[in-house]
Design a protein around this motif. Structure first.
Motif, PDB file in Angstrom:
ATOM      1  N   ASN A   7       0.773  -1.108   0.102  1.00 28.19           N
ATOM      2  CA  ASN A   7       0.041   0.108   0.058  1.00 28.19           C
ATOM      3  C   ASN A   7       0.712   1.226  -0.021  1.00 28.19           C
ATOM      4  N   GLY A   8       2.239   1.074  -0.312  1.00 25.51           N
ATOM      5  CA  GLY A   8       3.022   2.201  -0.337  1.00 25.51           C
ATOM      6  C   GLY A   8       2.999   3.189   0.976  1.00 25.51           C
ATOM      7  N   THR A   9       2.272   4.324   0.858  1.00 31.23           N
ATOM      8  CA  THR A   9       2.606   5.261   2.140  1.00 31.23           C
ATOM      9  C   THR A   9       1.823   4.830   3.260  1.00 31.23           C
ATOM     10  N   LEU A  10       0.668   4.002   2.759  1.00 29.11           N
ATOM     11  CA  LEU A  10      -0.327   3.803   4.024  1.00 29.11           C
ATOM     12  C   LEU A  10       0.381   3.339   5.077  1.00 29.11           C
ATOM     13  N   ALA A  11       0.158   4.057   6.188  1.00 30.79           N
ATOM     14  CA  ALA A  11       0.704   3.802   7.766  1.00 30.79           C
ATOM     15  C   ALA A  11       2.283   3.610   7.775  1.00 30.79           C
ATOM     16  N   ALA A  12       2.783   4.127   6.770  1.00 37.16           N
ATOM     17  CA  ALA A  12       4.413   4.161   6.684  1.00 37.16           C
ATOM     18  C   ALA A  12       4.985   4.542   7.944  1.00 37.16           C
ATOM     19  N   ASN A  13       4.727   5.661   8.555  1.00 30.11           N
ATOM     20  CA  ASN A  13       5.174   6.108   9.918  1.00 30.11           C
ATOM     21  C   ASN A  13       4.978   5.194  11.083  1.00 30.11           C
ATOM     22  N   LEU A  14       3.946   4.401  11.024  1.00 21.16           N
ATOM     23  CA  LEU A  14       3.900   3.490  11.977  1.00 21.16           C
ATOM     24  C   LEU A  14       4.662   1.985  11.632  1.00 21.16           C
ATOM     25  N   LEU A  15       4.498   1.754  10.386  1.00 15.61           N
ATOM     26  CA  LEU A  15       5.229   0.428  10.158  1.00 15.61           C
ATOM     27  C   LEU A  15       6.782   0.541  10.068  1.00 15.61           C
ATOM     28  N   ASP A  71       7.061   6.841   1.505  1.00  9.54           N
ATOM     29  CA  ASP A  71       6.722   5.468   0.855  1.00  9.54           C
ATOM     30  C   ASP A  71       7.607   4.542   1.537  1.00  9.54           C
ATOM     31  N   SER A  72       7.181   3.709   2.208  1.00  8.09           N
ATOM     32  CA  SER A  72       8.172   2.654   3.032  1.00  8.09           C
ATOM     33  C   SER A  72       9.053   1.620   1.749  1.00  8.09           C
ATOM     34  N   ASN A  73       8.513   1.643   0.595  1.00  3.15           N
ATOM     35  CA  ASN A  73       9.041   0.891  -0.290  1.00  3.15           C
ATOM     36  C   ASN A  73      10.445   1.701  -1.128  1.00  3.15           C
ATOM     37  N   ASP A  74      10.329   3.028  -0.803  1.00  2.00           N
ATOM     38  CA  ASP A  74      11.449   3.618  -1.374  1.00  2.00           C
ATOM     39  C   ASP A  74      11.845   4.806  -0.290  1.00  2.00           C
ATOM     40  N   PRO A  75      12.361   4.492   0.761  1.00  2.00           N
ATOM     41  CA  PRO A  75      12.497   5.245   2.051  1.00  2.00           C
ATOM     42  C   PRO A  75      13.831   6.484   1.763  1.00  2.00           C
ATOM     43  N   GLY A  76      14.601   6.100   0.695  1.00  2.00           N
ATOM     44  CA  GLY A  76      15.816   6.970   0.078  1.00  2.00           C
ATOM     45  C   GLY A  76      15.070   8.392  -0.288  1.00  2.00           C
ATOM     46  N   GLU A  77      13.766   8.101  -0.963  1.00  2.00           N
ATOM     47  CA  GLU A  77      13.211   9.216  -1.515  1.00  2.00           C
ATOM     48  C   GLU A  77      12.375  10.147  -0.311  1.00  2.00           C
ATOM     49  N   GLY A  78      12.325   9.818   0.926  1.00  2.00           N
ATOM     50  CA  GLY A  78      11.659  10.329   1.732  1.00  2.00           C
ATOM     51  C   GLY A  78      12.568  11.605   2.382  1.00  2.00           C
ATOM     52  N   ASP A  79      11.839  12.357   3.136  1.00  2.00           N
ATOM     53  CA  ASP A  79      12.429  13.620   3.864  1.00  2.00           C
ATOM     54  C   ASP A  79      12.636  12.912   5.418  1.00  2.00           C
ATOM     55  N   ILE A  80      13.735  13.150   5.653  1.00  2.00           N
ATOM     56  CA  ILE A  80      13.792  12.373   7.187  1.00  2.00           C
ATOM     57  C   ILE A  80      13.007  13.031   8.505  1.00  2.00           C
ATOM     58  N   GLU A  81      12.392  14.324   8.255  1.00  2.00           N
ATOM     59  CA  GLU A  81      11.830  14.895   9.062  1.00  2.00           C
ATOM     60  C   GLU A  81      10.331  14.268   9.163  1.00  2.00           C
ATOM     61  N   ASN A  82      10.273  13.699   7.990  1.00  2.00           N
ATOM     62  CA  ASN A  82       8.766  12.979   7.860  1.00  2.00           C
ATOM     63  C   ASN A  82       8.742  11.322   8.029  1.00  2.00           C
ATOM     64  N   MET A  83       9.668  10.940   8.739  1.00  2.00           N
ATOM     65  CA  MET A  83       9.583   9.546   8.555  1.00  2.00           C
ATOM     66  C   MET A  83       9.444   8.768  10.001  1.00  2.00           C
ATOM     67  N   GLY A  84       9.312   9.751  11.059  1.00  2.00           N
ATOM     68  CA  GLY A  84       8.861   9.404  12.265  1.00  2.00           C
ATOM     69  C   GLY A  84       7.684   9.350  12.416  1.00  2.00           C
ATOM     70  N   ASN A  85       7.207   8.702  13.596  1.00  2.00           N
ATOM     71  CA  ASN A  85       5.758   8.860  14.111  1.00  2.00           C
ATOM     72  C   ASN A  85       5.429   9.954  15.093  1.00  2.00           C
ATOM     73  N   ARG A  86       5.023  10.970  14.325  1.00  2.00           N
ATOM     74  CA  ARG A  86       4.743  12.291  15.009  1.00  2.00           C
ATOM     75  C   ARG A  86       3.537  12.006  16.254  1.00  2.00           C
ATOM     76  N   ALA A  87       2.876  11.083  16.058  1.00  2.00           N
ATOM     77  CA  ALA A  87       1.617  10.803  16.914  1.00  2.00           C
ATOM     78  C   ALA A  87       2.158  10.274  18.087  1.00  2.00           C
ATOM     79  N   ALA A  88       3.435   9.515  18.066  1.00  2.00           N
ATOM     80  CA  ALA A  88       3.730   9.076  19.523  1.00  2.00           C
ATOM     81  C   ALA A  88       5.178   9.631  19.603  1.00  2.00           C
TER      82      ALA A  88
END
Length: 610
Positions: free
Chosen positions: A193-201, A305-322
């Protein structure tokens, strides 16, 4: 003169003299002795190798023939509450070429090449390149340079190729009489599912190492134990009848989450829309069953997108909710009034004189609207979200008692839900200064995470019982409890006090003019929050804003809780009611029918605020 003549005569005699030839028998004897010595040395060496050191030399030869290969364990799957796959491992391989073997048709310069070998080797690179293009895509010309450098024996051709595809490629290679390709097992983690729940998974990198989210916190259980294969090989590959030792891999455990992937998608899409419309920095949405503490959705934005973390911004790869702690603003009043009502310090109808402002050390605290001294019922203080009125009521409780209530609601401590990097938030000690107590009562001078606050509010609206929030439901089909988490339910306020808090939340919703506070067919309860973070420049409350709204429904028996938090919306007048409430409304309106929650049978009635 006579001496000189004598020497000349002697030299003349030597010239005329003849040396005798050696005997033929003697020469033959010497030759035989030399041959015997050579053969004796060879025999001695053979005796040493075959008799005295046979085991050692056999072992050395075997070692040179043996190859070993790690057999990676299959990483466990992660699914949602309904079994939909969120993360799985695909059996993939890296395709390896041996250009030297291709150029020598497997002879590797250890044996002379026959004319047939030379003919095969001359056309092999092109034929192999054609097969690679057929199965792996691309143009044959792109593969040729990697196949024709006969100075090397190892060249990576492609990565993450499905194992089935490589097997088909090898079948065609054998049919064509070609050799020189092999594989290295390299399983690939997939997130369908690509970006779905990526910050959790979280995600798993190319080396197979977990690098974030549940993938990292559950690494030891998900990874399993790698196996190993040791086998005899030749330049042409594995020797079929050679020694082969196999230690099977032990695959990782499978986990199911409490998350509903459809609800997660809805929450993420609504949050993404809000961030785009408000220019906000980030946001989080939690959907929870307040009766159990189970998370139905935990949305974060922006995401990756958890399939392509290299393209993600490190600031957006954590789980802000927790992981992100912030001052909750007026949502904190839900907890303050829960303590006031449960302790008997006040009732909903208690009348309070509310001045226009309160001096708090060097600060002056006011309400969001200008007023002089007015009288409000406690219900009105809550519904109108009066900071001054809340401080006035909270001062009637001891700091120790108020602190104990906040602690019982879970503030200032991790929920230990199993998410790595979870923040503890900050709750001052019971010996806090008076002005700190004043600030905490209406949502400043402390910090929380969205997860903490959702669980805390759930505990005071569900009948008064705290349930530790959960996101991991089972491991291999059996109930799972996160490490260090205490899942024992505990009562934090009475059922009567819980009912009174729900009534206050309903009055807050009924007295709003925005449609974001009404859902057709359902009575709901809400509380908004707007807070300024402390600025590093002036050490005062002029920093970035955090706006939020929490909502529960149906109010007489809450079955769904939605909490929306937005960081730093970029427009004038941004507030919890204006920015976060519409998110809460839309997600809650989708969740209620999805979980077959029966509509309310009665309508909410406005109660006196003054």
């Amino acid at each position: 003169m006579s001496v000189r003549n004598g020497l000349l005569r002697r030299l003349s005699d030597l010239r005329r003299a003849r040396w005798p030839l050696a005997s033929p028998v003697g020469r033959m004897r010497l030759m035989l002795i030399a041959i015997a010595v050579v053969f004796s040395m060879c025999a001695g060496r053979a005796l040493q190798v075959q008799a005295f050191d046979a085991q050692a030399y056999a072992a050395e030869a075997a070692d040179q023939m043996q190859q070993s290969q790690v057999l990676p364990a299959l990483r466990g799957e992660i699914t949602d509450r309904y079994g939909d796959v969120l993360a799985y491992t695909e059996q993939t391989v890296n395709v390896i070429a041996d250009p030297k073997a291709i150029a020598t048709n497997g002879k590797m310069n250890l044996q002379p090449m026959t004319e047939s070998d030379k003919a095969i080797a001359a056309t092999a690179p092109q034929k192999i390149a054609d097969l690679l293009a057929k199965y792996l895509g691309g143009a044959a010309a792109d593969y040729l340079p990697k196949l024709t450098n006969d100075k090397i024996s190892y060249k990576v051709i492609a990565k993450q190729v499905p194992a089935e595809t490589f097997q088909e490629l090898q079948t065609d290679m054998k049919a064509a009489g070609l050799l020189g390709l092999s594989r290295v097992t390299a399983p690939t983690r997939r997130y369908p599912n690509g970006t779905l729940a990526a910050n959790l998974l979280g995600w798993v990198n190319e080396q197979g190492d977990a690098a974030g989210g549940l993938e990292l916190s559950l690494e030891k259980l998900l990874h399993g134990t790698d196996g190993k294969e040791v086998y005899d090989s030749s330049p042409n590959g594995k020797i079929p009848l050679g020694d082969n030792v196999l230690v099977p891999a032990q695959n990782g455990h499978n986990f199911s989450l409490t998350i509903d992937s459809a609800m997660q998608l809805m929450a993420e899409q609504r949050l993404e829309k809000a961030l785009a419309n408000t220019g906000a920095e980030a946001g989080a949405v939690i959907v929870m069953d307040p009766r159990t503490g189970e998370l139905l959705a935990m949305a974060n934005g922006p995401s990756f997108d958890s399939n392509d973390p290299g393209e993600g911004d490190i600031e957006n790869m954590g789980n802000r909710a927790a992981m992100n702690a912030y001052e909750p603003g007026s949502v904190q009043k839900v907890l303050t009034f829960a303590a006031l009502l449960d302790s008997g310090t006040t009732t909903a109808d208690t009348k309070v004189k509310v001045p226009g402002f309160i001096k708090q050390d060097q600060f002056t605290i006011t309400d969001w609207w200008n007023h002089g001294t007015i009288t409000l019922r406690a219900r009105g203080v809550f519904a109108k979200s009066s900071n001054v009125g809340t401080i006035t009521l909270a001062r009637e409780m001891s700091k120790e008692q108020l602190h104990d209530y906040y602690t019982s609601f879970g503030l200032g401590q991790r929920t230990n839900i199993g998410i790595g990097g979870e923040a503890t938030g900050y709750l001052p000690k019971a010996t806090m200064a008076d002005y700190t107590r004043d600030g905490i009562s209406f949502g400043t001078s402390l910090s929380v995470t969205a997860l903490q606050n959702a669980a805390a509010v759930a505990s005071v609206v569900n009948g008064g019982v705290y349930h530790a929030p959960t996101v991991i439901a089972t491991m291999d089909g059996q109930p799972y409890t996160a490490t260090n988490q205490d899942t024992t339910a505990r009562r934090v306020i009475s059922e009567e006090a819980s009912e009174q808090v729900r009534s206050l939340m309903e009055q807050q919703a009924l007295n709003q003019t925005s449609s974001a506070f009404t859902i057709n067919g359902y009575r709901i309860g809400t509380k908004t929050g707007t807070a300024r973070q402390v600025s590093a420049d002036c050490k005062c409350y002029r920093g970035e804003s955090v706006v939020s709204t929490i909502g529960v429904a149906p109010i007489d028996d809450p079955q769904v809780l939605v909490y929306a938090v937005v960081w730093n919306p970029q427009y004038k007048g941004a507030s919890g009611a204006a920015v976060a409430a519409p998110i809460m409304h839309d997600v809650l309106a989708l969740a209620l029918p999805r979980y077959a929650v029966a509509p309310s049978t009665t309508k909410g009635v406005k109660l006196p605020l003054r």
